[in-house]
Design an enzyme around this catalytic site. Sequence first.
Site, PDB file in Angstrom:
ATOM      1  N   ASN A  11      46.055 -34.229   1.916  1.00  0.00           N
ATOM      2  CA  ASN A  11      46.883 -33.952   0.742  1.00  0.00           C
ATOM      3  C   ASN A  11      46.078 -33.001  -0.141  1.00  0.00           C
ATOM      4  OD1 ASN A  11      48.345 -33.945  -1.611  1.00  0.00           O
ATOM      5  ND2 ASN A  11      47.970 -36.100  -2.125  1.00  0.00           N
ATOM      6  N   LYS A  13      46.911 -31.499  -2.704  1.00  0.00           N
ATOM      7  CA  LYS A  13      47.285 -31.536  -4.141  1.00  0.00           C
ATOM      8  C   LYS A  13      47.408 -30.106  -4.658  1.00  0.00           C
ATOM      9  CE  LYS A  13      45.246 -36.064  -4.474  1.00  0.00           C
ATOM     10  NZ  LYS A  13      44.754 -37.128  -5.313  1.00  0.00           N
ATOM     11  N   HIS A  95      53.997 -40.163  -4.395  1.00  0.00           N
ATOM     12  CA  HIS A  95      52.562 -40.220  -4.692  1.00  0.00           C
ATOM     13  C   HIS A  95      52.385 -40.716  -6.125  1.00  0.00           C
ATOM     14  CE1 HIS A  95      48.446 -39.044  -5.503  1.00  0.00           C
ATOM     15  NE2 HIS A  95      48.269 -39.014  -4.200  1.00  0.00           N
ATOM     16  N   GLU A  97      50.571 -39.809  -8.428  1.00  0.00           N
ATOM     17  CA  GLU A  97      50.507 -38.754  -9.451  1.00  0.00           C
ATOM     18  C   GLU A  97      51.913 -38.303  -9.842  1.00  0.00           C
ATOM     19  OE1 GLU A  97      47.752 -36.276  -7.312  1.00  0.00           O
ATOM     20  OE2 GLU A  97      46.201 -37.792  -7.616  1.00  0.00           O
ATOM     21  N   GLU A 166      48.095 -46.577  -1.246  1.00  0.00           N
ATOM     22  CA  GLU A 166      47.081 -45.876  -2.036  1.00  0.00           C
ATOM     23  C   GLU A 166      46.878 -46.601  -3.361  1.00  0.00           C
ATOM     24  OE1 GLU A 166      46.687 -41.483  -0.648  1.00  0.00           O
ATOM     25  OE2 GLU A 166      48.018 -41.585  -2.368  1.00  0.00           O
ATOM     26  N   GLY A 172      40.730 -40.477  -5.998  1.00  0.00           N
ATOM     27  CA  GLY A 172      39.908 -39.471  -6.665  1.00  0.00           C
ATOM     28  C   GLY A 172      38.785 -40.066  -7.497  1.00  0.00           C
ATOM     29  N   SER A 210      39.987 -42.166  -1.829  1.00  0.00           N
ATOM     30  CA  SER A 210      38.558 -41.929  -1.618  1.00  0.00           C
ATOM     31  C   SER A 210      38.098 -42.188  -0.183  1.00  0.00           C
ATOM     32  CB  SER A 210      37.715 -42.732  -2.616  1.00  0.00           C
ATOM     33  OG  SER A 210      38.011 -42.326  -3.941  1.00  0.00           O
TER      34      SER A 210
HETATM   35  P1  PGA Z   1      41.488 -38.948  -2.686  1.00  0.00           P
HETATM   36  O1  PGA Z   1      43.096 -38.774  -2.824  1.00  0.00           O
HETATM   37  O2  PGA Z   1      41.185 -39.002  -1.213  1.00  0.00           O
HETATM   38  O3  PGA Z   1      40.906 -37.746  -3.359  1.00  0.00           O
HETATM   39  O4  PGA Z   1      41.145 -40.229  -3.374  1.00  0.00           O
HETATM   40  C1  PGA Z   1      43.979 -39.424  -1.954  1.00  0.00           C
HETATM   41  C2  PGA Z   1      45.399 -39.137  -2.389  1.00  0.00           C
HETATM   42  O5  PGA Z   1      45.656 -39.064  -3.593  1.00  0.00           O
HETATM   43  O6  PGA Z   1      46.287 -38.972  -1.522  1.00  0.00           O
END
Ligand code: PGA
Length: 248
Positions: A11, A13, A95, A97, A166, A172, A210
């Site tokens: 992803n 982003k 997601h 976000e 998630e 993140g 992460s």
């Molecule tokens: P990350 O993000 O691996 O940077 O924690 C995962 C995601 O948001 O899909």
Amino acid sequence: MSARKKLVAGNWKMHGSRAANAELLGGILQAGPFGADVAVCVPAPYLGEVGITLAGSAVAWGAQDCSAHEQGAYTGDVSVSMLSEFGCRYVIVGHSERRAYHGETDQQVADKAKIALGKGITPIVCVGETLAQREAGQTEEVVKRQLSVVIHTLGQCIGEIVVAYEPVWAIGTGKTASPEQAQEVHALLRAQLRAASQRADGMRLLYGGSVKPDNAATLFGQPDIDGGLIGGAALKAADFVAVCRAAG
Ligand code: PGA
């Protein structure tokens, strides 16, 4: 239990540039093929170019969101018909976000999953609890509620989606759920899916939050974790390749 081929989806982003994408994809293509299915979910403007770069390779491409509507006066949104024109195989929906910054509801997420399936695009439906919800002991209630709306909306088609667990507190932040914590939630989700569909044992449930080269193998070794949705570690070819290799 049926054997499930693992899936690792990057992803990106809102990261990337034409030059950085070319370098990243070059590194991934050079390292493949992989034992697992591999996909990259890229910002919408890059879909056409990424699709050309990856055409004929074993790496699939996808989007990070789609509209719940077929077409119309929805300024800024992207329809699943448009995505399918670019050969998109996957679209991430719900997601955290998007839920947090765009106010997406469980029902909107489910509607997006449904319209994507209608165009033959596999939705990767994200669920997950916040830190406050985990600390309040609400993890199970939250993820089950998020998934139940999708189950209700899709009916028997639920067997065609990919689910990504998630935990919001792990995205993140460098704080990964322990393999046991992640497995516990994956097992709950699998049980919920089993109650809805005979295909639940063949469905892929990804873990995201992460995932890095040094923790991927242990996470992917859990019985109900069928791969990962990878953010930060999907932006460097060496890291992403290492995570893909950890999946088989
Ligand atoms: P990350 O993000 O691996 O940077 O924690 C995962 C995601 O948001 O899909």
